[in-house]
Motif scaffolding. Structure first.
Motif, PDB file in Angstrom:
ATOM      1  N   LEU A 121       0.825  -1.206   0.000  1.00  0.00           N
ATOM      2  CA  LEU A 121       0.000   0.000   0.000  1.00  0.00           C
ATOM      3  C   LEU A 121       0.861   1.259   0.000  1.00  0.00           C
ATOM      4  CD1 LEU A 121      -2.788  -1.075   2.526  1.00  0.00           C
ATOM      5  CD2 LEU A 121      -3.134  -0.475   0.122  1.00  0.00           C
ATOM      6  N   SER A 122       1.939   1.231   0.752  1.00  0.00           N
ATOM      7  CA  SER A 122       2.842   2.379   0.801  1.00  0.00           C
ATOM      8  C   SER A 122       3.518   2.599  -0.550  1.00  0.00           C
ATOM      9  CB  SER A 122       3.898   2.154   1.883  1.00  0.00           C
ATOM     10  OG  SER A 122       4.782   3.250   1.935  1.00  0.00           O
ATOM     11  N   GLU A 123       3.905   1.479  -1.209  1.00  0.00           N
ATOM     12  CA  GLU A 123       4.529   1.565  -2.529  1.00  0.00           C
ATOM     13  C   GLU A 123       3.559   2.148  -3.557  1.00  0.00           C
ATOM     14  OE1 GLU A 123       7.454   0.513  -4.272  1.00  0.00           O
ATOM     15  OE2 GLU A 123       8.428   0.681  -2.326  1.00  0.00           O
ATOM     16  N   ARG A 124       2.303   1.723  -3.474  1.00  0.00           N
ATOM     17  CA  ARG A 124       1.328   2.151  -4.477  1.00  0.00           C
ATOM     18  C   ARG A 124       0.910   3.601  -4.278  1.00  0.00           C
ATOM     19  NH1 ARG A 124      -3.559  -1.783  -5.861  1.00  0.00           N
ATOM     20  NH2 ARG A 124      -1.775  -2.873  -6.738  1.00  0.00           N
ATOM     21  N   THR A 125       0.714   4.005  -3.025  1.00  0.00           N
ATOM     22  CA  THR A 125       0.204   5.356  -2.756  1.00  0.00           C
ATOM     23  C   THR A 125       1.316   6.381  -2.552  1.00  0.00           C
ATOM     24  OG1 THR A 125       0.110   4.948  -0.362  1.00  0.00           O
ATOM     25  CG2 THR A 125      -1.846   4.377  -1.665  1.00  0.00           C
ATOM     26  N   ASP A 139      -1.285   4.587   7.987  1.00  0.00           N
ATOM     27  CA  ASP A 139      -1.733   4.722   9.363  1.00  0.00           C
ATOM     28  C   ASP A 139      -2.040   3.338   9.933  1.00  0.00           C
ATOM     29  OD1 ASP A 139      -3.883   4.944  11.513  1.00  0.00           O
ATOM     30  OD2 ASP A 139      -3.349   7.043  11.262  1.00  0.00           O
ATOM     31  N   ILE A 140      -1.335   2.929  10.980  1.00  0.00           N
ATOM     32  CA  ILE A 140      -1.460   1.572  11.521  1.00  0.00           C
ATOM     33  C   ILE A 140      -2.855   1.302  12.054  1.00  0.00           C
ATOM     34  CG2 ILE A 140      -0.639  -0.007  13.310  1.00  0.00           C
ATOM     35  CD1 ILE A 140       2.086   1.322  13.112  1.00  0.00           C
ATOM     36  N   PHE A 141      -3.435   2.267  12.741  1.00  0.00           N
ATOM     37  CA  PHE A 141      -4.747   2.055  13.353  1.00  0.00           C
ATOM     38  C   PHE A 141      -5.839   1.948  12.289  1.00  0.00           C
ATOM     39  CE2 PHE A 141      -2.215   4.229  16.614  1.00  0.00           C
ATOM     40  CZ  PHE A 141      -2.326   3.295  17.640  1.00  0.00           C
ATOM     41  N   LYS A 142      -5.776   2.795  11.285  1.00  0.00           N
ATOM     42  CA  LYS A 142      -6.750   2.732  10.193  1.00  0.00           C
ATOM     43  C   LYS A 142      -6.595   1.432   9.416  1.00  0.00           C
ATOM     44  CE  LYS A 142      -8.320   5.317   6.129  1.00  0.00           C
ATOM     45  NZ  LYS A 142      -8.061   6.493   5.249  1.00  0.00           N
ATOM     46  N   PHE A 143      -5.351   1.036   9.175  1.00  0.00           N
ATOM     47  CA  PHE A 143      -5.059  -0.212   8.471  1.00  0.00           C
ATOM     48  C   PHE A 143      -5.633  -1.400   9.241  1.00  0.00           C
ATOM     49  CE2 PHE A 143      -2.442  -3.993   8.101  1.00  0.00           C
ATOM     50  CZ  PHE A 143      -2.305  -4.170   6.727  1.00  0.00           C
ATOM     51  N   SER A 144      -5.371  -1.464  10.535  1.00  0.00           N
ATOM     52  CA  SER A 144      -5.824  -2.588  11.361  1.00  0.00           C
ATOM     53  C   SER A 144      -7.343  -2.681  11.411  1.00  0.00           C
ATOM     54  CB  SER A 144      -5.273  -2.453  12.789  1.00  0.00           C
ATOM     55  OG  SER A 144      -3.860  -2.505  12.784  1.00  0.00           O
ATOM     56  N   LYS A 145      -8.000  -1.533  11.517  1.00  0.00           N
ATOM     57  CA  LYS A 145      -9.455  -1.520  11.574  1.00  0.00           C
ATOM     58  C   LYS A 145     -10.053  -2.071  10.281  1.00  0.00           C
ATOM     59  CE  LYS A 145     -13.401   1.569  12.371  1.00  0.00           C
ATOM     60  NZ  LYS A 145     -13.813   2.978  12.639  1.00  0.00           N
ATOM     61  N   GLU A 146      -9.522  -1.637   9.138  1.00  0.00           N
ATOM     62  CA  GLU A 146     -10.032  -2.106   7.849  1.00  0.00           C
ATOM     63  C   GLU A 146      -9.728  -3.590   7.651  1.00  0.00           C
ATOM     64  OE1 GLU A 146      -9.771  -1.051   3.047  1.00  0.00           O
ATOM     65  OE2 GLU A 146      -8.492   0.015   4.489  1.00  0.00           O
ATOM     66  N   ALA A 147      -8.511  -4.008   8.002  1.00  0.00           N
ATOM     67  CA  ALA A 147      -8.113  -5.406   7.823  1.00  0.00           C
ATOM     68  C   ALA A 147      -8.956  -6.334   8.693  1.00  0.00           C
ATOM     69  CB  ALA A 147      -6.630  -5.567   8.140  1.00  0.00           C
ATOM     70  N   ASN A 148      -9.207  -5.949   9.928  1.00  0.00           N
ATOM     71  CA  ASN A 148     -10.027  -6.779  10.823  1.00  0.00           C
ATOM     72  C   ASN A 148     -11.455  -6.917  10.298  1.00  0.00           C
ATOM     73  OD1 ASN A 148      -7.946  -7.271  12.652  1.00  0.00           O
ATOM     74  ND2 ASN A 148      -8.420  -5.447  13.876  1.00  0.00           N
ATOM     75  N   ALA A 149     -11.996  -5.838   9.750  1.00  0.00           N
ATOM     76  CA  ALA A 149     -13.353  -5.871   9.192  1.00  0.00           C
ATOM     77  C   ALA A 149     -13.421  -6.816   7.989  1.00  0.00           C
ATOM     78  CB  ALA A 149     -13.795  -4.465   8.799  1.00  0.00           C
ATOM     79  N   MET A 193      -7.793  -5.300   0.487  1.00  0.00           N
ATOM     80  CA  MET A 193      -6.904  -4.287   1.045  1.00  0.00           C
ATOM     81  C   MET A 193      -6.189  -3.482  -0.044  1.00  0.00           C
ATOM     82  SD  MET A 193      -7.205  -4.255   4.318  1.00  0.00           S
ATOM     83  CE  MET A 193      -5.793  -3.253   4.750  1.00  0.00           C
ATOM     84  N   LEU A 194      -5.787  -4.154  -1.126  1.00  0.00           N
ATOM     85  CA  LEU A 194      -5.006  -3.477  -2.168  1.00  0.00           C
ATOM     86  C   LEU A 194      -5.873  -2.811  -3.237  1.00  0.00           C
ATOM     87  CD1 LEU A 194      -2.164  -6.128  -2.613  1.00  0.00           C
ATOM     88  CD2 LEU A 194      -2.073  -3.980  -1.340  1.00  0.00           C
ATOM     89  N   LYS A 195      -7.129  -3.248  -3.326  1.00  0.00           N
ATOM     90  CA  LYS A 195      -8.124  -2.626  -4.217  1.00  0.00           C
ATOM     91  C   LYS A 195      -7.675  -2.532  -5.680  1.00  0.00           C
ATOM     92  CE  LYS A 195     -10.102   0.072  -0.438  1.00  0.00           C
ATOM     93  NZ  LYS A 195      -9.273  -0.577   0.616  1.00  0.00           N
ATOM     94  N   PRO A 196      -7.362  -3.652  -6.314  1.00  0.00           N
ATOM     95  CA  PRO A 196      -7.014  -3.621  -7.739  1.00  0.00           C
ATOM     96  C   PRO A 196      -8.214  -3.235  -8.592  1.00  0.00           C
ATOM     97  CG  PRO A 196      -7.326  -5.879  -7.007  1.00  0.00           C
ATOM     98  CD  PRO A 196      -7.364  -5.024  -5.774  1.00  0.00           C
ATOM     99  N   SER A 197      -7.949  -2.648  -9.749  1.00  0.00           N
ATOM    100  CA  SER A 197      -9.029  -2.292 -10.673  1.00  0.00           C
ATOM    101  C   SER A 197      -9.222  -3.359 -11.742  1.00  0.00           C
ATOM    102  CB  SER A 197      -8.725  -0.941 -11.345  1.00  0.00           C
ATOM    103  OG  SER A 197      -7.414  -0.933 -11.890  1.00  0.00           O
TER     104      SER A 197
END
Length: 250
Positions: free
Chosen positions: A112-116, A121-131, A166-170
């Motif tokens: 994600l860091s490479e692409r963007t 953000d660790i907390f935002k990442f963890s929340k989305e990944a857990n969901a 998580m990576l959201k490919p098109s």
């Protein structure tokens, strides 16, 4: 829902010829996929279906000897696998490989860091990944496990879907994703793919022999690969004909 207003064609493969082990697998292969479309590619074993995937993502064992591949109007014929991935193309393989020593979390945050080009953000990442883990009915500790290591076939496919969300490919390439899945796992995978497609309007290239998966994902077009190229294209009724008569009569 994402829209590709300026892109008429998502993927365009023009007159593609591919050689592997000194043998021509594809010759003058053509395929056009527009934004949001689902295309299924079918054919007998050894017809070259997986060769399309490997050629698209630049497997070094598959040499493009002729033709051109464009993605969102960008010529990707000579780009590297990394460069193509950064454009938003992702594949789930028939047998996803295990990577020891690298956890899902480590890989996903780096990707994600490479692409963007931004700090994740660790907390935002963890929340989305857990969901997403909850959505896919997989334990949250999958995030801290080594990629696909020690996982069953069904777990690996769900783990790959975690990567997709998580990576959201098109653009998604699904190479016999139903392989190794029982009925329940196939349903979870198909429902997740349908939801992802509906949410993002991504394009999908699906390779499968499974009529159940075709019924679940409902491709816009079905293509039959034979003699190194697509010989027939139709709607979902084409899979019913193949199920009844086989490929030989086409």
């Amino acid at each position: 829902m994402l829209k590709y207003e300026l892109v008429i064609t998502m993927l365009n493969i023009k007159d593609l010829s591919v050689v592997a082990d000194n043998k021509e697998i594809l010759a003058n292969f053509n395929l056009e996929i527009k934004p949001g479309e689902i295309h299924a590619l079918m054919g007998q074993n050894g017809a070259g279906k997986s060769t399309i995937c490997r050629a698209l993502l630049k497997d070094p064992n598959y040499e493009i000897t002729k033709g051109k591949i464009t993605y969102k109007d960008i010529d990707i014929t000579k780009l590297s696998t990394t460069e193509i991935s950064r454009l938003g193309i992702m594949m789930i393989a028939q047998n996803p490989i295990a990577i020891e020593g690298v956890t899902n979390t480590e890989m996903l945050r780096l990707a994600l860091s490479e692409r963007t080009g931004e700090h994740i953000d660790i907390f935002k990442f963890s929340k989305e990944a857990n969901a997403i883990c909850e959505k896919l009915s997989i334990p949250q500790n999958f995030l801290h496990r080594e990629i696909n290591n020690g996982m069953s076939g069904g777990e690996r496919k769900k783990n790959e879907l975690l990567h997709v969300w998580m990576l959201k490919p098109s653009f998604l390439i699904l190479d016999e994703i139903d392989s190794g899945l029982d009925v329940d796992a196939l349903k979870v995978v198909a429902e997740s793919l349908n939801e992802y497609h509906k949410t993002t309007n991504c394009s999908i290239l699906l390779i499968t022999h499974n009529p159940k998966l075709l019924n679940m994902l409902k491709p816009d077009y079905i293509h039959i690969l034979k003699d190194k190229k697509i010989i027939k294209t139709g709607d979902s009724s084409l899979s019913e004909i193949i199920e009844t008569t086989g490929f030989t009569n086409l």
